[in-house]
Design a protein around this motif. Structure first.
Motif, PDB file in Angstrom:
ATOM      1  N   LYS A  55      15.773  44.046  61.088  1.00  0.00           N
ATOM      2  CA  LYS A  55      14.889  44.577  60.047  1.00  0.00           C
ATOM      3  C   LYS A  55      15.676  45.141  58.874  1.00  0.00           C
ATOM      4  CE  LYS A  55      11.070  47.867  59.390  1.00  0.00           C
ATOM      5  NZ  LYS A  55      10.231  48.905  60.048  1.00  0.00           N
ATOM      6  N   LYS A  56      16.718  45.957  59.166  1.00  0.00           N
ATOM      7  CA  LYS A  56      17.561  46.539  58.129  1.00  0.00           C
ATOM      8  C   LYS A  56      19.015  46.532  58.602  1.00  0.00           C
ATOM      9  CE  LYS A  56      14.457  49.849  55.819  1.00  0.00           C
ATOM     10  NZ  LYS A  56      14.276  51.288  55.454  1.00  0.00           N
ATOM     11  N   ALA A  65      25.229  49.603  61.251  1.00  0.00           N
ATOM     12  CA  ALA A  65      24.028  50.038  61.964  1.00  0.00           C
ATOM     13  C   ALA A  65      22.906  49.054  61.664  1.00  0.00           C
ATOM     14  CB  ALA A  65      23.625  51.454  61.549  1.00  0.00           C
ATOM     15  N   ILE A  66      22.167  48.701  62.699  1.00  0.00           N
ATOM     16  CA  ILE A  66      21.086  47.716  62.541  1.00  0.00           C
ATOM     17  C   ILE A  66      19.785  48.296  63.067  1.00  0.00           C
ATOM     18  CG2 ILE A  66      20.258  45.425  63.206  1.00  0.00           C
ATOM     19  CD1 ILE A  66      23.179  44.574  63.538  1.00  0.00           C
ATOM     20  N   GLU A  67      18.739  48.177  62.249  1.00  0.00           N
ATOM     21  CA  GLU A  67      17.393  48.545  62.699  1.00  0.00           C
ATOM     22  C   GLU A  67      16.677  47.270  63.114  1.00  0.00           C
ATOM     23  OE1 GLU A  67      13.287  50.759  61.125  1.00  0.00           O
ATOM     24  OE2 GLU A  67      15.104  50.752  59.876  1.00  0.00           O
ATOM     25  N   ARG A  68      16.062  47.278  64.297  1.00  0.00           N
ATOM     26  CA  ARG A  68      15.419  46.073  64.824  1.00  0.00           C
ATOM     27  C   ARG A  68      13.902  46.121  64.680  1.00  0.00           C
ATOM     28  NH1 ARG A  68      12.768  47.601  69.312  1.00  0.00           N
ATOM     29  NH2 ARG A  68      13.594  49.350  70.519  1.00  0.00           N
ATOM     30  N   PHE A  69      13.305  44.935  64.659  1.00  0.00           N
ATOM     31  CA  PHE A  69      11.860  44.837  64.831  1.00  0.00           C
ATOM     32  C   PHE A  69      11.544  45.002  66.320  1.00  0.00           C
ATOM     33  CE2 PHE A  69      12.258  42.355  60.826  1.00  0.00           C
ATOM     34  CZ  PHE A  69      11.335  43.057  60.061  1.00  0.00           C
ATOM     35  N   VAL A  72      12.076  42.697  70.227  1.00  0.00           N
ATOM     36  CA  VAL A  72      13.090  42.702  71.287  1.00  0.00           C
ATOM     37  C   VAL A  72      13.479  44.140  71.606  1.00  0.00           C
ATOM     38  CG1 VAL A  72      14.085  40.482  70.604  1.00  0.00           C
ATOM     39  CG2 VAL A  72      15.035  42.600  69.670  1.00  0.00           C
ATOM     40  N   GLU A  73      14.155  44.304  72.735  1.00  0.00           N
ATOM     41  CA  GLU A  73      14.766  45.585  73.083  1.00  0.00           C
ATOM     42  C   GLU A  73      16.280  45.444  72.889  1.00  0.00           C
ATOM     43  OE1 GLU A  73      13.228  48.390  73.819  1.00  0.00           O
ATOM     44  OE2 GLU A  73      11.267  47.401  73.667  1.00  0.00           O
ATOM     45  N   TRP A  74      16.930  46.531  72.463  1.00  0.00           N
ATOM     46  CA  TRP A  74      18.369  46.454  72.236  1.00  0.00           C
ATOM     47  C   TRP A  74      19.133  46.061  73.488  1.00  0.00           C
ATOM     48  CZ3 TRP A  74      20.520  45.241  68.139  1.00  0.00           C
ATOM     49  CH2 TRP A  74      20.167  45.753  66.894  1.00  0.00           C
ATOM     50  N   ALA A  75      18.663  46.509  74.628  1.00  0.00           N
ATOM     51  CA  ALA A  75      19.359  46.206  75.883  1.00  0.00           C
ATOM     52  C   ALA A  75      19.522  44.700  76.100  1.00  0.00           C
ATOM     53  CB  ALA A  75      18.614  46.827  77.057  1.00  0.00           C
ATOM     54  N   ASP A  76      18.604  43.916  75.542  1.00  0.00           N
ATOM     55  CA  ASP A  76      18.631  42.466  75.746  1.00  0.00           C
ATOM     56  C   ASP A  76      19.566  41.738  74.767  1.00  0.00           C
ATOM     57  OD1 ASP A  76      16.732  42.745  77.769  1.00  0.00           O
ATOM     58  OD2 ASP A  76      15.080  42.663  76.332  1.00  0.00           O
TER      59      ASP A  76
END
Length: 300
Positions: A55-56, A65-69, A72-76
């Motif tokens: 996302k960002k 640093a990465i912001e996710r939608f 997904v989960e970060w663990a994956d």
């Protein structure tokens, strides 16, 4: 051998993950990109935006640093992302294209006294290095341009550089009142110019990258691991605030003796023996019960 290694760090925001690098990737600058169009100046950010969950992207001096939608989960996906960033950097990928009219980064440096009267701590408002380094003489500074230049001051005896400060030990020939302003202005000007503090190819960086430290930690016995964790959590922050550093060297189970290395302001400090005996030694005795009897310090 890979120059860059990546450490994954959680943040207070569960959607944002930090990927810390063991070397600086920008000259004390930070960037934020909300989409691939905004990331035209950053080939690294553009590549990351091809991942559908990104996302960002935030890029700073020693991390991405990465912001996710929420798809997904970060663990994956975090290990895959870390490997992608690591491979990109180790292939000499461009992080951010900066215009030639790059403005100087505003830098402030202030001097702070330490418990050691021979040592003054110069604190910057920017991160200087990703790991600590100590220099006893100019012979140690082949890969450390700032330290090499500081040794040209005749009153500089030794130098210790950590995250955002430089601790300088002086010879008795000079008084702090006479040299503090000169040193502070020199360090401020050097950092503001964007020149390297520690070269990226410094051999010592290999010993200090997170992968190497993790590997060394896992090879130690259980008591040594407990001691290291106690020093990291309870002792290092206080020691760093005084302009120094403490590192675990060894544990002798038979003699119940711990050896530590003191660096920076702690090295040769008149109060360091008191601190060891009444602080660190008592803490380890209390927390590890019958496993520790004495703590011995070795000046770095």
């Amino acid at each position: 051998m890979d120059t860059y290694s990546i450490s994954i760090k959680e943040t207070t925001n569960p959607t944002i993950l930090k990927f810390e690098t063991n070397h600086f990737i920008t000259q004390h600058q930070s960037f934020e990109f909300n989409n691939i169009d905004e990331a035209k100046s950053s080939p690294l950010a553009q590549q990351l935006f091809y991942l559908p969950f990104v996302k960002k992207v935030y890029i700073s001096s020693n991390f991405v640093a990465i912001e996710r939608f929420s798809i997904v989960e970060w663990a994956d996906v975090q290990e895959e992302v870390a490997q992608q960033i690591k491979a990109y950097l180790n292939n000499d990928g461009v992080v951010v294209n900066i215009s030639e009219e790059k403005k100087k980064v505003p830098v402030t440096v202030y001097a702070e006294s330490t418990p050691n009267p021979s040592v003054l701590k110069f604190v910057a408002n920017k991160k200087l290095v990703t790991s600590s380094h100590e220099f006893i003489s100019i012979d140690d500074t082949k890969f450390a341009p700032l330290a090499a230049e500081l040794f040209h001051f005749p009153f500089v005896k030794s130098i210790f550089i950590d995250e955002n400060f430089v601790s300088i030990t002086k010879f008795d020939v000079a008084e702090w009142n006479d040299i503090t302003m000169e040193l502070r202005e020199f360090i401020r000007s050097y950092v503001e110019s964007g020149k390297d503090i520690i070269n990226a190819d410094a051999p010592k960086n290999v010993e200090k990258n997170q992968d190497y430290l993790d590997e060394q930690f896992e090879q130690r016995d259980e008591v040594s691991k407990e001691i290291i964790n106690i020093l990291e959590e309870y002792v290092k922050p206080a020691v760093a605030s005084d302009g120094g550093n403490i590192e675990f060297q060894s544990y002798d189970a038979k003699e119940k003796k711990v050896k530590v290395i003191l660096q920076g302001a702690c090295s040769g400090c008149p109060s360091s023996t008191f601190t060891l005996k009444n602080g660190i030694e008592n803490m380890l005795k209390e927390m590890l019960k019958d496993k520790v009897e004495t703590v011995e310090a070795i000046n770095g």
